[in-house]
Write an enzyme that holds these catalytic residues in place. Structure first.
Site, PDB file in Angstrom:
ATOM      1  N   HIS A 129       8.135   6.227   7.083  1.00  0.00           N
ATOM      2  CA  HIS A 129       7.251   7.366   6.818  1.00  0.00           C
ATOM      3  C   HIS A 129       7.923   8.649   7.297  1.00  0.00           C
ATOM      4  O   HIS A 129       8.453   8.689   8.413  1.00  0.00           O
ATOM      5  CB  HIS A 129       5.939   7.216   7.602  1.00  0.00           C
ATOM      6  CG  HIS A 129       5.145   6.002   7.250  1.00  0.00           C
ATOM      7  ND1 HIS A 129       4.022   6.050   6.457  1.00  0.00           N
ATOM      8  CD2 HIS A 129       5.302   4.690   7.587  1.00  0.00           C
ATOM      9  CE1 HIS A 129       3.511   4.822   6.334  1.00  0.00           C
ATOM     10  NE2 HIS A 129       4.270   3.986   7.004  1.00  0.00           N
ATOM     11  N   HIS A 137       9.855   0.231   4.722  1.00  0.00           N
ATOM     12  CA  HIS A 137       9.687   1.653   4.380  1.00  0.00           C
ATOM     13  C   HIS A 137       9.571   2.472   5.647  1.00  0.00           C
ATOM     14  O   HIS A 137       9.114   1.984   6.673  1.00  0.00           O
ATOM     15  CB  HIS A 137       8.454   1.861   3.482  1.00  0.00           C
ATOM     16  CG  HIS A 137       7.188   1.355   4.069  1.00  0.00           C
ATOM     17  ND1 HIS A 137       6.828   0.023   4.005  1.00  0.00           N
ATOM     18  CD2 HIS A 137       6.200   1.975   4.744  1.00  0.00           C
ATOM     19  CE1 HIS A 137       5.661  -0.151   4.607  1.00  0.00           C
ATOM     20  NE2 HIS A 137       5.267   1.022   5.079  1.00  0.00           N
TER      21      HIS A 137
HETATM   22  P1  5GP Z   1       2.494   0.543   6.619  1.00  0.00           P
HETATM   23  O1  5GP Z   1       2.895  -0.739   5.959  1.00  0.00           O
HETATM   24  O2  5GP Z   1       3.648   1.433   6.955  1.00  0.00           O
HETATM   25  O3  5GP Z   1       1.597   0.329   7.810  1.00  0.00           O
HETATM   26  O4  5GP Z   1       1.562   1.346   5.607  1.00  0.00           O
HETATM   27  C1  5GP Z   1       1.767   1.322   4.230  1.00  0.00           C
HETATM   28  C2  5GP Z   1       1.672   2.710   3.689  1.00  0.00           C
HETATM   29  O5  5GP Z   1       1.769   2.612   2.291  1.00  0.00           O
HETATM   30  C3  5GP Z   1       0.360   3.446   4.017  1.00  0.00           C
HETATM   31  O6  5GP Z   1       0.658   4.711   4.566  1.00  0.00           O
HETATM   32  C4  5GP Z   1      -0.331   3.548   2.663  1.00  0.00           C
HETATM   33  O7  5GP Z   1      -1.040   4.745   2.513  1.00  0.00           O
HETATM   34  C5  5GP Z   1       0.830   3.459   1.687  1.00  0.00           C
HETATM   35  N1  5GP Z   1       0.480   2.839   0.415  1.00  0.00           N
HETATM   36  C6  5GP Z   1      -0.274   1.717   0.222  1.00  0.00           C
HETATM   37  N2  5GP Z   1      -0.373   1.411  -1.083  1.00  0.00           N
HETATM   38  C7  5GP Z   1       0.340   2.365  -1.743  1.00  0.00           C
HETATM   39  C8  5GP Z   1       0.604   2.595  -3.127  1.00  0.00           C
HETATM   40  O8  5GP Z   1       0.167   1.869  -4.019  1.00  0.00           O
HETATM   41  N3  5GP Z   1       1.378   3.672  -3.431  1.00  0.00           N
HETATM   42  C9  5GP Z   1       1.880   4.510  -2.468  1.00  0.00           C
HETATM   43  N4  5GP Z   1       2.614   5.546  -2.887  1.00  0.00           N
HETATM   44  N5  5GP Z   1       1.634   4.340  -1.164  1.00  0.00           N
HETATM   45  C10 5GP Z   1       0.877   3.270  -0.792  1.00  0.00           C
END
Ligand code: 5GP
Length: 142
Positions: free
Chosen positions: A105, A103
């Site tokens: 951001h 993903h």
């Molecule tokens: P990363 O893997 O990029 O470090 O962070 C994962 C991102 O996913 C974080 O910004 C967190 O807030 C978001 N996130 C975690 N769980 C969920 C979820 O259940 N739904 C959504 N929409 N975002 C999520």
């Protein structure tokens, strides 16, 4: 590299087993609001095909994701009256990744407003719903 886990939270969202505030969807990608936004309008863009991150994603899925990131970034400028956009992408735990489905951001930015900490407080669902609607309207009007 660790194998893709089909039970990660984003895989569940993609299968419709968990809810999200969806903004955009096409054949290869989806965009929804981050549940713990670091700025107003913080959105995530994902490939629909399974991959952990940039280290194993197919180049054509990465290209599709980045095309959607550009659309969402342009829409975010209008939707949130942004002065800039920060695009972030984390790979493996040591790289800051917490959810292991690729993903990107997309964070609308205003000068002098710092990003909130990564993975901090959950947003009010009504606020996320309103922000998703604003971003969707800007995309639809693109
Ligand atoms: P990363 O893997 O990029 O470090 O962070 C994962 C991102 O996913 C974080 O910004 C967190 O807030 C978001 N996130 C975690 N769980 C969920 C979820 O259940 N739904 C959504 N929409 N975002 C999520």
């Amino acid at each position: 590299m660790t194998a893709y886990d089909p039970n990660n939270i984003f895989a569940k969202i993609l299968r419709g087993e968990m809810p999200c505030h969806k903004v955009y969807e096409d054949e290869k990608t989806i965009c929804f609001m981050d549940i713990m936004p670091r700025t107003d309008g913080h959105a995530l863009v994902l490939p629909k095909a399974p991959s952990r991150n940039i280290l194993d994603i197919a180049p054509e899925d990465l290209a599709a994701v980045m095309a959607t990131v550009q659309k969402v970034a342009r829409a975010a400028m209008r939707a949130f009256n942004a002065e800039g956009v920060t695009v972030q992408q984390f790979n493996e735990s040591a790289g800051g990744q917490m959810v292991f489905h690729t993903h990107v951001h997309v964070l609308p930015r205003h000068s002098g407003v710092a990003l909130k900490p990564h993975g901090s407080g959950m947003a009010d669902p009504e606020v996320l719903k309103a922000h998703a609607a604003r971003l969707k309207a800007a995309l639809d009007g693109a």
